[in-house]
Design an enzyme around this catalytic site. Structure first.
Site, PDB file in Angstrom:
ATOM      1  N   GLU A 205     -10.547  -3.865 -20.913  1.00 14.91           N
ATOM      2  CA  GLU A 205     -10.352  -5.281 -20.835  1.00 14.91           C
ATOM      3  C   GLU A 205      -8.746  -5.748 -21.352  1.00 14.91           C
ATOM      4  OE1 GLU A 205     -12.381  -3.597 -22.714  1.00 14.91           O
ATOM      5  OE2 GLU A 205     -12.257  -4.101 -24.825  1.00 14.91           O
TER       6      GLU A 205
ATOM      7  N   ASN B 130      -5.163   2.663 -13.207  1.00 14.05           N
ATOM      8  CA  ASN B 130      -4.147   1.911 -12.817  1.00 14.05           C
ATOM      9  C   ASN B 130      -2.915   2.708 -13.017  1.00 14.05           C
ATOM     10  OD1 ASN B 130      -3.100  -0.513 -11.961  1.00 14.05           O
ATOM     11  ND2 ASN B 130      -2.192  -0.777 -13.703  1.00 14.05           N
TER      12      ASN B 130
ATOM     13  N   ASP C  75      -3.350  -3.361 -19.078  1.00 16.49           N
ATOM     14  CA  ASP C  75      -2.233  -2.183 -19.133  1.00 16.49           C
ATOM     15  C   ASP C  75      -2.617  -1.640 -20.570  1.00 16.49           C
ATOM     16  OD1 ASP C  75       0.151  -3.996 -17.801  1.00 16.49           O
ATOM     17  OD2 ASP C  75      -1.087  -2.878 -16.971  1.00 16.49           O
TER      18      ASP C  75
ATOM     19  N   ASN D  10       1.376   3.141  -2.610  1.00 14.54           N
ATOM     20  CA  ASN D  10       0.829   4.131  -3.589  1.00 14.54           C
ATOM     21  C   ASN D  10      -0.492   4.459  -2.852  1.00 14.54           C
ATOM     22  OD1 ASN D  10       1.909   4.163  -6.310  1.00 14.54           O
ATOM     23  ND2 ASN D  10       2.222   2.006  -5.970  1.00 14.54           N
TER      24      ASN D  10
ATOM     25  N   LEU E  49      -9.695  -8.259 -13.313  1.00 14.96           N
ATOM     26  CA  LEU E  49     -11.079  -7.812 -13.290  1.00 14.96           C
ATOM     27  C   LEU E  49     -11.425  -8.294 -14.842  1.00 14.96           C
ATOM     28  CD1 LEU E  49     -10.451  -4.376 -11.789  1.00 14.96           C
ATOM     29  CD2 LEU E  49     -11.654  -6.258 -10.590  1.00 14.96           C
TER      30      LEU E  49
ATOM     31  N   HIS F 126       0.854   1.579 -13.538  1.00 12.10           N
ATOM     32  CA  HIS F 126       1.821   0.575 -13.963  1.00 12.10           C
ATOM     33  C   HIS F 126       3.434   0.942 -13.993  1.00 12.10           C
ATOM     34  CE1 HIS F 126       3.077  -2.964 -16.138  1.00 12.10           C
ATOM     35  NE2 HIS F 126       3.865  -2.289 -16.783  1.00 12.10           N
TER      36      HIS F 126
ATOM     37  N   GLY G  84       0.820  -1.123   0.111  1.00  9.80           N
ATOM     38  CA  GLY G  84      -0.127   0.011  -0.055  1.00  9.80           C
ATOM     39  C   GLY G  84       0.803   1.183   0.075  1.00  9.80           C
TER      40      GLY G  84
HETATM   41  C1  GRF Z   1       4.686  -2.211  -6.865  1.00 11.15           C
HETATM   42  O1  GRF Z   1       5.517  -3.154  -7.624  1.00 11.15           O
HETATM   43  C2  GRF Z   1       4.105  -1.256  -7.659  1.00 11.15           C
HETATM   44  O2  GRF Z   1       5.211  -0.888  -8.854  1.00 11.15           O
HETATM   45  C3  GRF Z   1       3.128  -1.733  -8.197  1.00 11.15           C
HETATM   46  O3  GRF Z   1       2.368  -2.452  -7.328  1.00 11.15           O
HETATM   47  C4  GRF Z   1       3.309  -2.807  -6.354  1.00 11.15           C
HETATM   48  C5  GRF Z   1       2.902  -2.655  -4.765  1.00 11.15           C
HETATM   49  O4  GRF Z   1       2.589  -1.362  -4.764  1.00 11.15           O
HETATM   50  N1  GRF Z   1       2.487  -0.483  -8.738  1.00 11.15           N
HETATM   51  P1  GRF Z   1       1.866  -0.693  -3.294  1.00 11.15           P
HETATM   52  O5  GRF Z   1       3.215  -0.686  -2.359  1.00 11.15           O
HETATM   53  O6  GRF Z   1       1.069  -1.927  -2.880  1.00 11.15           O
HETATM   54  O7  GRF Z   1       1.124   0.372  -3.695  1.00 11.15           O
END
Ligand code: GRF
Length: 209
Positions: free
Chosen positions: A153, A113, A156, A20, A99, A115, A18
């Site tokens: 769908e 999302n 990425d 992000n 999803l 990436h 978590g």
């Molecule tokens: C990481 O690999 C990040 O690059 C990707 O999700 C993974 C964990 O992210 N977006 P987080 O620390 O759980 O946000």
């Protein structure tokens, strides 16, 4: 009379640490002015991201496909939680459950999302987590980065919203590169993308009478 609509109601979907999610929570009131996080959903019951939500007093729950037994049951529970919270934007932040096309079409234009590469490089089926950075190092790219995109769908495959480049250093390992991409790109881009979407949706709703 200027009608100021409420802040955009955002749900953050997580599966792991978590970081992000934490970047989004830390950006509230600064980068993020026109959105509020109203729900956190983890696909993994034990994810530390749930602790981060709890510390921030954000309603949070785990919805486990394994426990519910099918993709359909998982998505039905997820949809119910999103509708109950009147969510307007779904942010996948380290979310690792696939999803379905049905789900992404139901919420078309409302799912984004992050990436950890510059799409179209190192993306698509199977490219997540450290695997992305291993591929970048194997290819020998000098620049990588992160991308925020709409989710459809195609893994990425949705419209790109924001990107940020990060240099690859000669002594990088997948771990050091992942950390730098998170620090210098992911944690900056995701709050910016949420605010950009919230501002434009508020501008669309705001009317002057
Ligand atoms: C990481 O690999 C990040 O690059 C990707 O999700 C993974 C964990 O992210 N977006 P987080 O620390 O759980 O946000």
């Amino acid at each position: 009379m200027l009608n100021r609509p409420e802040k955009l109601r955002v749900a953050v979907l997580v599966s792991g640490g978590g970081t992000n999610l934490q970047a989004i929570l830390d950006a509230r009131g600064t980068v993020i002015q026109h959105a509020e996080v109203v729900l956190v959903v983890s696909s993994q019951p034990g994810a530390y991201a749930l602790e981060r939500a709890k510390k921030a007093n954000i309603p949070a729950l785990a919805i486990s496909k394994k426990e519910l037994g099918s993709q359909a049951a998982f998505e039905a529970a997820l949809t119910q939680a999103l509708e109950d919270a009147q969510v307007e934007l779904i942010v996948l932040a380290g979310f690792l459950t696939i999803l379905s096309t049905d789900f992404t079409r139901r919420f078309a234009g409302k799912i984004i999302n992050i990436h950890p590469a510059l799409i179209p490089s190192f993306c698509g089926k199977g490219f997540y987590g450290l695997r992305v950075h291993e591929a970048a190092l194997e290819r020998g790219v000098k620049v990588t980065g992160a991308t925020v995109h709409y989710v459809n769908e195609i893994p990425d495959g949705g419209e790109i919203i924001l990107q940020k480049a990060v240099s690859v250093l000669p002594d990088d390992t997948p771990q050091t590169l992942q950390r730098r991409v998170m620090e210098q790109a992911e944690w900056i881009l995701l709050p910016q993308a949420i605010e950009q979407i919230a501002e434009s949706s508020q501008a669309a709703e705001t009317n002057i009478k």
